[in-house]
Design an enzyme around this catalytic site. Structure first.
Site, PDB file in Angstrom:
ATOM      1  N   GLY A   1       0.823  -1.202   0.000  1.00  0.00           N
ATOM      2  CA  GLY A   1       0.000   0.000   0.000  1.00  0.00           C
ATOM      3  C   GLY A   1       0.855   1.249   0.000  1.00  0.00           C
ATOM      4  O   GLY A   1       1.970   1.271  -0.528  1.00  0.00           O
TER       5      GLY A   1
ATOM      6  N   GLU B   1      -2.399  -2.675  -6.239  1.00  0.00           N
ATOM      7  CA  GLU B   1      -3.459  -1.678  -6.439  1.00  0.00           C
ATOM      8  C   GLU B   1      -2.822  -0.362  -6.895  1.00  0.00           C
ATOM      9  O   GLU B   1      -3.250   0.280  -7.832  1.00  0.00           O
ATOM     10  CB  GLU B   1      -4.154  -1.525  -5.107  1.00  0.00           C
ATOM     11  CG  GLU B   1      -5.141  -0.448  -4.983  1.00  0.00           C
ATOM     12  CD  GLU B   1      -5.797  -0.565  -3.605  1.00  0.00           C
ATOM     13  OE1 GLU B   1      -6.204  -1.685  -3.244  1.00  0.00           O
ATOM     14  OE2 GLU B   1      -5.888   0.454  -2.910  1.00  0.00           O
TER      15      GLU B   1
HETATM   16  N1  COA Z   1      -6.670   3.151  18.511  1.00  0.00           N
HETATM   17  C1  COA Z   1      -6.917   4.481  18.421  1.00  0.00           C
HETATM   18  N2  COA Z   1      -6.496   5.234  17.383  1.00  0.00           N
HETATM   19  C2  COA Z   1      -5.796   4.631  16.410  1.00  0.00           C
HETATM   20  C3  COA Z   1      -5.488   3.267  16.448  1.00  0.00           C
HETATM   21  C4  COA Z   1      -5.951   2.526  17.559  1.00  0.00           C
HETATM   22  N3  COA Z   1      -5.715   1.218  17.650  1.00  0.00           N
HETATM   23  N4  COA Z   1      -4.779   2.948  15.348  1.00  0.00           N
HETATM   24  C5  COA Z   1      -4.654   4.067  14.638  1.00  0.00           C
HETATM   25  N5  COA Z   1      -5.257   5.078  15.281  1.00  0.00           N
HETATM   26  C6  COA Z   1      -5.332   6.464  14.822  1.00  0.00           C
HETATM   27  C7  COA Z   1      -3.954   7.076  14.716  1.00  0.00           C
HETATM   28  O1  COA Z   1      -3.517   7.626  15.955  1.00  0.00           O
HETATM   29  C8  COA Z   1      -4.161   8.112  13.640  1.00  0.00           C
HETATM   30  O2  COA Z   1      -4.818   9.227  14.198  1.00  0.00           O
HETATM   31  P1  COA Z   1      -4.464  10.721  13.691  1.00  0.00           P
HETATM   32  O3  COA Z   1      -4.773  10.722  12.211  1.00  0.00           O
HETATM   33  O4  COA Z   1      -5.375  11.572  14.502  1.00  0.00           O
HETATM   34  O5  COA Z   1      -3.006  10.876  13.977  1.00  0.00           O
HETATM   35  C9  COA Z   1      -5.175   7.450  12.700  1.00  0.00           C
HETATM   36  O6  COA Z   1      -5.848   6.478  13.498  1.00  0.00           O
HETATM   37  C10 COA Z   1      -4.506   6.762  11.521  1.00  0.00           C
HETATM   38  O7  COA Z   1      -3.614   5.790  12.001  1.00  0.00           O
HETATM   39  P2  COA Z   1      -2.151   5.561  11.413  1.00  0.00           P
HETATM   40  O8  COA Z   1      -1.578   4.413  12.158  1.00  0.00           O
HETATM   41  O9  COA Z   1      -1.385   6.834  11.354  1.00  0.00           O
HETATM   42  O10 COA Z   1      -2.535   5.214   9.937  1.00  0.00           O
HETATM   43  P3  COA Z   1      -1.647   4.733   8.731  1.00  0.00           P
HETATM   44  O11 COA Z   1      -1.375   5.902   7.867  1.00  0.00           O
HETATM   45  O12 COA Z   1      -0.507   3.884   9.163  1.00  0.00           O
HETATM   46  O13 COA Z   1      -2.734   3.826   8.002  1.00  0.00           O
HETATM   47  C11 COA Z   1      -4.580   2.352   8.000  1.00  0.00           C
HETATM   48  C12 COA Z   1      -3.265   2.707   8.653  1.00  0.00           C
HETATM   49  C13 COA Z   1      -5.093   1.071   8.600  1.00  0.00           C
HETATM   50  C14 COA Z   1      -5.602   3.461   8.246  1.00  0.00           C
HETATM   51  C15 COA Z   1      -4.318   2.173   6.471  1.00  0.00           C
HETATM   52  O14 COA Z   1      -3.345   1.202   6.282  1.00  0.00           O
HETATM   53  C16 COA Z   1      -5.576   1.762   5.736  1.00  0.00           C
HETATM   54  O15 COA Z   1      -6.357   2.618   5.389  1.00  0.00           O
HETATM   55  N6  COA Z   1      -5.772   0.466   5.467  1.00  0.00           N
HETATM   56  C17 COA Z   1      -6.971  -0.056   4.849  1.00  0.00           C
HETATM   57  C18 COA Z   1      -6.932   0.065   3.359  1.00  0.00           C
HETATM   58  C19 COA Z   1      -5.893  -0.819   2.698  1.00  0.00           C
HETATM   59  O16 COA Z   1      -5.256  -1.638   3.319  1.00  0.00           O
HETATM   60  N7  COA Z   1      -5.762  -0.653   1.393  1.00  0.00           N
HETATM   61  C20 COA Z   1      -4.901  -1.475   0.586  1.00  0.00           C
HETATM   62  C21 COA Z   1      -3.600  -0.863   0.260  1.00  0.00           C
HETATM   63  S1  COA Z   1      -3.628   0.619  -0.699  1.00  0.00           S
END
Ligand code: COA
Length: 434
Positions: free
Chosen positions: A214, A237
């Site tokens: 991703g 993707e």
């Molecule tokens: N409890 C509370 N808050 C949480 C949390 C948890 N367990 N895990 C993440 N968060 C919060 C973070 O603190 C962050 O908050 P902020 O934006 O206010 O700072 C927000 O959620 C995003 O988390 P983060 O870990 O920074 O996200 P990321 O950029 O590493 O992305 C996903 C993680 C899961 C959101 C992302 O991988 C995703 O959208 N996945 C689903 C889609 C996918 O897999 N697509 C295929 C590939 S393109």
């Protein structure tokens, strides 16, 4: 009429083209950095003339002005993926969210969503009048083919990508020439935790594997750890700047792919100008619609497919939430399950969920006894395979609930292990034996 005459006849300003959008219409908007910004700006400028226009979109990278409070009643955003820009509006009820697998979005457009208008961005036509959808083919092409009216921003900055990604000038109802650099997404900051996760993921990747990663710090960290691998393939993707060096250095060459041998396959692209220049007129990059690229049956035709995605929370049985914090929708499934299932169908395939062990600067464990109330199960525990944190690798495939919990506790952050062990003892009625 020649296509050149057609082109001249249908050329108009953005303000004129946008008159083709009527109140009550459903409008599909080009995805991510393929958003036709000049057309969206003109649409927003025309808001007072319109009411109840539904705007379909996935990852929103543009200004998103139609999400603001003053646009209520004029536009309603139906988000098929809740990215950062749409989160607030979805949470506050000004926009909707439709859960859907990415590979099924084109089918939804053809059947239930049925846009009246598609607003897209394309490259200038070639000698035969074909315009490339460039960095955004995904659902954008299907939206254009499903809509009665297609308004296209022709932008010379849109890369002329190769693949199954062209529309002919005569498919376009209105043509708006407007050159503007594409929206850029800068590479994420990679810290020691991401580097460690990247190293663990790399230990699961073998020469000749075909990869899907991703976007963000974790995928970039994984890519940075692959400099000593050979003959890797890419069927993803999307990919970003991180993949460009590995392709240029020959680590990724697609030699062992069963499908599109030697080509790097994606359905959309997001990155910096460096990426956009790399894919422009590059025959080694094959762009195709998402119902092909993300179809698990297509993904599974490549042997040794490895998918790497991330998540928000994992419970001790391996249920993965990747899209919400409790009830709050912060993302969506996107292509995660498409690729996990594709990897499961692939001979020698593997799927990895890679995630930092904590959130909120170490205050919250991402590995939890049970998911938060209201959290969506994005990847279910029958589909899940490897989970990787900075503390190691948990292989959950074929494991009992008890074995899963043990493996996950071993890769949880040490600060949270005592409470996870306590939950283990309560759930499985036995002492934690380490
Ligand atoms: N409890 C509370 N808050 C949480 C949390 C948890 N367990 N895990 C993440 N968060 C919060 C973070 O603190 C962050 O908050 P902020 O934006 O206010 O700072 C927000 O959620 C995003 O988390 P983060 O870990 O920074 O996200 P990321 O950029 O590493 O992305 C996903 C993680 C899961 C959101 C992302 O991988 C995703 O959208 N996945 C689903 C889609 C996918 O897999 N697509 C295929 C590939 S393109």
């Amino acid at each position: 009429m020649s296509w050149k005459e057609y082109y001249q006849k249908h050329r108009m300003s953005a303000a004129e083209a946008i008159q083709l959008v009527r109140s009550g219409n459903v409008v599909s908007i080009g995805h991510a950095v393929g958003e036709p910004t000049a057309l969206v700006d003109a649409l927003v400028a025309n808001a007072d003339q319109l009411h109840d226009v539904e705007l379909l979109h996935m990852v929103l990278m543009g200004k998103g002005e139609y999400l603001t409070e003053r646009m209520q009643g004029h536009f309603r955003h139906n988000s098929l993926f809740v990215g950062g820009a749409a989160r607030g509006a979805v949470e506050q009820g000004r926009a909707d969210f439709t859960p859907c697998y990415f590979h099924l979005v084109p089918e939804l457009l053809r059947t239930s969503l049925q846009p009246d208008v598609a607003m897209i961005m394309v490259s200038p036509p070639d000698e035969e009048g074909n315009c490339s959808l460039g960095v955004s083919v995904d659902y954008t092409l299907a939206g254009a083919l499903a809509a009665k009216t297609v308004i296209a921003q022709v932008n010379r900055h849109m890369p002329r990508c190769h693949g199954d990604c062209f529309l002919h000038v005569t498919d376009l109802t209105a043509i708006v020439e407007h050159d503007q650099p594409l929206i850029e997404l800068q590479p994420a900051q990679i810290g020691p935790i991401e580097r460690e996760i990247g190293r663990h993921c790399a230990s699961l990747i073998r020469d000749g594997d075909c990869l899907q990663l991703g976007i963000g710090a974790l995928p970039d960290a994984v890519l940075m750890s692959l400099g000593d691998k050979n003959d890797l393939g890419l069927h993803a993707e999307m990919f970003s700047d991180g993949a460009v060096d590995l392709i240029r250095n020959g680590n990724i060459n697609g030699r062992h792919k069963n499908l599109h041998t030697g080509k790097h396959v994606a359905t959309f692209l997001m990155g910096t100008k460096r990426l956009y220049d790399f894919v422009n007129d590059n025959p080694s990059v094959y762009m195709a619609p998402v119902d092909y690229v993300n179809n698990p049956l297509v993904i599974g035709r490549n042997d040794n497919m490895v998918s790497i995605n991330s998540c928000v929370q994992i419970d001790l049985t391996g249920q993965v939430c990747s899209e919400s914090v409790g009830l709050r929708q912060i993302s969506a499934v996107g292509g995660q399950v498409d690729f996990i299932r594709g990897a499961a169908l692939s001979k020698g395939g593997r799927s990895i969920i890679a995630v930092g062990s904590t959130a909120a600067h170490g205050r919250i464990s991402k590995i939890v006894p049970v998911l938060d109330e209201g959290a969506a199960v994005t990847t279910n525990r029958m589909d899940v395979e490897y989970i990787v944190t900075e503390y190691g690798v948990a292989d959950l495939k074929g494991k009992t609930l008890r074995e899963r919990a043990q493996a996950l506790i071993h890769i949880a952050h040490p600060d949270f292990r005592p409470q996870l062990m306590e939950a283990y003892e309560q759930r499985f009625h036995q002492k934690w034996a380490g």
